[in-house]
Scaffold this active site. Structure first.
Site, PDB file in Angstrom:
ATOM      1  CG  HIS A 193     -75.788 -60.798  53.420  1.00  7.85           C
ATOM      2  ND1 HIS A 193     -74.605 -61.255  53.928  1.00  7.85           N
ATOM      3  CD2 HIS A 193     -76.348 -61.821  52.749  1.00  7.85           C
ATOM      4  CE1 HIS A 193     -74.434 -62.518  53.565  1.00  7.85           C
ATOM      5  NE2 HIS A 193     -75.484 -62.882  52.846  1.00  7.85           N
ATOM      6  NE  ARG A 194     -74.075 -58.533  61.842  1.00  7.53           N
ATOM      7  CZ  ARG A 194     -74.003 -58.764  63.138  1.00  7.53           C
ATOM      8  NH1 ARG A 194     -75.082 -59.076  63.815  1.00  7.53           N
ATOM      9  NH2 ARG A 194     -72.868 -58.655  63.776  1.00  7.53           N
ATOM     10  CG  ASP A 195     -70.608 -64.245  56.758  1.00 11.65           C
ATOM     11  OD1 ASP A 195     -69.486 -63.730  56.621  1.00 11.65           O
ATOM     12  OD2 ASP A 195     -70.782 -65.462  56.935  1.00 11.65           O
ATOM     13  CG  LEU A 196     -71.650 -59.661  50.260  1.00 11.01           C
ATOM     14  CD1 LEU A 196     -72.759 -60.566  49.756  1.00 11.01           C
ATOM     15  CD2 LEU A 196     -71.919 -58.227  49.856  1.00 11.01           C
ATOM     16  CG  HIS A 210     -71.909 -66.685  52.156  1.00 11.74           C
ATOM     17  ND1 HIS A 210     -71.921 -65.942  53.300  1.00 11.74           N
ATOM     18  CD2 HIS A 210     -71.434 -67.899  52.521  1.00 11.74           C
ATOM     19  CE1 HIS A 210     -71.476 -66.670  54.305  1.00 11.74           C
ATOM     20  NE2 HIS A 210     -71.170 -67.857  53.847  1.00 11.74           N
TER      21      HIS A 210
END
Length: 67
Positions: free
Chosen positions: A51-54, A58
């Site tokens: 997961h690159r956008d924690l 989100h």
């Protein structure tokens, strides 16, 4: 994508609500959320998914999460 219904918004909204009311999360609530996040990330990593956008916007919450 099929997801479980998360009818209580996201973690960012909860943080803003608490801040506006000058309230704090209990230590138990903080640990509950932290442990769930770590377990979810482990589940993803076990499946070789990153997961690159924690971020808190989100992280969706179920209604009973902070009841």
């Amino acid at each position: 994508i099929i997801m479980e219904f998360a009818g209580d918004g996201d973690l960012y909204q909860k943080i803003v609500e608490k801040t506006e009311r000058k309230e704090f999360f209990s230590e138990e609530q903080v640990w509950q959320v932290f442990i769930q996040i770590v377990r979810a990330l482990k589940c993803l990593h076990d499946r070789k998914i990153m997961h690159r956008d924690l971020k808190v916007t989100h992280l969706l919450l179920r209604v009973q999460m902070f009841s």
